[in-house]
Design an enzyme around this catalytic site. Sequence first.
Site, mmCIF file in Angstrom:
data_model
loop_
_atom_site.group_PDB
_atom_site.id
_atom_site.type_symbol
_atom_site.label_atom_id
_atom_site.label_comp_id
_atom_site.label_asym_id
_atom_site.label_seq_id
_atom_site.Cartn_x
_atom_site.Cartn_y
_atom_site.Cartn_z
ATOM 1 N N HIS A 55 43.859 35.586 42.366
ATOM 2 C CA HIS A 55 43.742 36.464 41.777
ATOM 3 C C HIS A 55 42.909 35.756 40.066
ATOM 4 O O HIS A 55 43.398 34.801 39.370
ATOM 5 C CB HIS A 55 44.994 36.875 40.744
ATOM 6 C CG HIS A 55 45.145 37.963 39.317
ATOM 7 N ND1 HIS A 55 46.283 38.944 39.360
ATOM 8 C CD2 HIS A 55 44.397 38.006 38.483
ATOM 9 C CE1 HIS A 55 45.783 39.654 38.222
ATOM 10 N NE2 HIS A 55 44.453 39.375 38.045
ATOM 11 N N HIS A 57 39.601 37.127 36.957
ATOM 12 C CA HIS A 57 38.114 37.272 37.054
ATOM 13 C C HIS A 57 37.157 36.470 36.767
ATOM 14 O O HIS A 57 36.957 35.980 36.024
ATOM 15 C CB HIS A 57 38.804 38.613 35.388
ATOM 16 C CG HIS A 57 39.874 39.037 35.847
ATOM 17 N ND1 HIS A 57 40.407 40.639 36.276
ATOM 18 C CD2 HIS A 57 40.915 38.758 35.793
ATOM 19 C CE1 HIS A 57 41.122 40.959 36.156
ATOM 20 N NE2 HIS A 57 42.128 40.023 35.838
ATOM 21 N N ARG A 59 34.148 37.935 35.635
ATOM 22 C CA ARG A 59 33.496 38.673 34.499
ATOM 23 C C ARG A 59 31.757 38.776 35.290
ATOM 24 O O ARG A 59 31.171 39.353 34.173
ATOM 25 C CB ARG A 59 32.906 38.177 33.252
ATOM 26 C CG ARG A 59 34.618 37.249 32.799
ATOM 27 C CD ARG A 59 35.751 38.507 32.630
ATOM 28 N NE ARG A 59 36.673 38.850 31.775
ATOM 29 C CZ ARG A 59 37.769 39.450 31.823
ATOM 30 N NH1 ARG A 59 37.827 40.069 32.722
ATOM 31 N NH2 ARG A 59 38.641 38.307 31.164
ATOM 32 N N HIS A 220 50.931 39.002 38.991
ATOM 33 C CA HIS A 220 51.456 38.794 37.862
ATOM 34 C C HIS A 220 53.122 39.305 37.043
ATOM 35 O O HIS A 220 53.173 39.941 35.987
ATOM 36 C CB HIS A 220 50.715 38.680 36.842
ATOM 37 C CG HIS A 220 49.562 39.947 36.802
ATOM 38 N ND1 HIS A 220 50.812 41.227 36.608
ATOM 39 C CD2 HIS A 220 48.794 40.150 35.794
ATOM 40 C CE1 HIS A 220 49.235 42.184 35.996
ATOM 41 N NE2 HIS A 220 48.214 41.399 35.931
ATOM 42 N N ASP A 287 45.592 34.789 37.743
ATOM 43 C CA ASP A 287 44.768 36.045 36.318
ATOM 44 C C ASP A 287 44.334 34.554 35.427
ATOM 45 O O ASP A 287 44.318 35.386 34.724
ATOM 46 C CB ASP A 287 46.318 36.611 36.240
ATOM 47 C CG ASP A 287 45.337 37.632 34.986
ATOM 48 O OD1 ASP A 287 44.347 38.394 35.334
ATOM 49 O OD2 ASP A 287 46.236 38.460 34.423
ATOM 50 N N HIS A 291 38.458 35.924 27.695
ATOM 51 C CA HIS A 291 37.289 36.108 26.922
ATOM 52 C C HIS A 291 36.651 35.178 25.956
ATOM 53 O O HIS A 291 38.202 33.881 25.950
ATOM 54 C CB HIS A 291 38.659 36.731 25.702
ATOM 55 C CG HIS A 291 38.737 38.352 26.980
ATOM 56 N ND1 HIS A 291 38.262 39.427 27.517
ATOM 57 C CD2 HIS A 291 40.187 38.285 27.227
ATOM 58 C CE1 HIS A 291 38.896 39.864 27.941
ATOM 59 N NE2 HIS A 291 40.074 38.989 28.529
#
Length: 424
Positions: A55, A57, A59, A220, A287, A291
């Site tokens: 899991h 991201h 981007r 999660h 996860d 950002h």
Amino acid sequence: MDLVIEGRAWYKGRLQHVCIGVQDGLIASVKKSLKAERHLDYNDRIILPGAIDVHTHMREPGMTHKEDFATGTTSAAFGGVTCVFDMPNTRPPTIMREDVLEKKEMAAKKAWVDFGLFGGVSDSSNPQRIMDSVIGFKIFMSSTTGSVLLAEDKDIRRALDLIQPTKKVVSVHAEDEHLLLKRQDAGLVQHGESRPPLAEASAISRLADRSKGMAINICHVTSQEGLGALAGGSFTSEATPHHLLLNVTSCTRKGFCKVNPPLRRKEDQEALMAAFADGRIDMLASDHAPHTTDEKERDFDQVPSGVPGVETSFPLMMAQVRKGAISLERLVSAACARPAEVFGLRKGLIEVGRDADLMVLDPRQVGVVSGRRLHSKCGWTLFEGHEAIFPQAVFLRGQLLVEDGGLVGERMGRDVVARRRIPT
Ligand code: NCD
Ligand code: ZN
Ligand code: ZN
Ligand code: ZN
């Protein structure tokens, strides 16, 4: 034999001093003693299978100011993760066939570790059109960062009906959209109340009757209520290091701590750790949701949810093993073996015929996490100063990739789905 790697390896369920013979990227032999042209002796250091983070991201495309496949997979490699699965909430999202194939090309050019792509599902898409290209499907039952939402039972039913014959895993972001408070959250505590544990439990329960006939994986898990709901179906599940090691009170960095599902109370954190330690949670998954610092420093309500973690996930939990909070057996199962088993990869175990994805670490060398030294583009971590045991060497399919804090190998990350048969 191309190479022999010797040390105290996790082999057949315990640490044993062995030689691991590598041929063409695969583990070819495991013996007390083996000969080869190249022999790397790690003495009494520990050799574990590379971790698989199911899991993350990454981007790319669309949000490469936060991360991309090069930086995200570099970060993975330094954390002992030799395979990452990427989530579909990019721009565009990976729902349509051409978007999945395009992302695959980008990833193949830039990845330092092996990867699999999740396919997204919308209320009108046909998951069967992308089933031969994805490691699994991702359903978001609630709105979260950049997600395509499937909140209604009829849409979820339609999606699961289409996915079931593909025999692929469906990973679910399980928060019940109807139980979330739509309001402006002033801070972390309010954010947690707006997305309560009951919403998690409700979403999981809504999937229970479908969980027997297919592979539904709950992402999660965070709360006692969520753990209770898990027991009402036959799911697999993931927990993140931030929900295992932090809580709404201990995390003091305001917007940086904002994540979905939210950090919970200490009681939930402890219940989750107990479930992780005794095997009720199948997999450790970060996860990893980076950002930028600028984005995380906005007014709380404007802060995007998500925290980075692919590089610190295994090292933080290895420090927990050293402390005695969990067993090495449980960690290797949750981070390596179970992910391989759940998703059908020839990885995750030191065993003849598996990919020679390995990490070497010294459990006496306890370090601390430092944001400055991590490799994600976002440049920060919630775990600044936390104890962690980072790998000293990492091998991807028999090639040395990380050694003594530097990237030494070639960029050879490849798609783990490409070589697999289309299910009939
Ligand atoms: C994730 C993100 O930023 O992509 N955010 C998060 O808070 N976990 C999306 C998600 O997994 O919910
Ligand atoms: Zn509704
Ligand atoms: Zn999620
Ligand atoms: Zn996520």
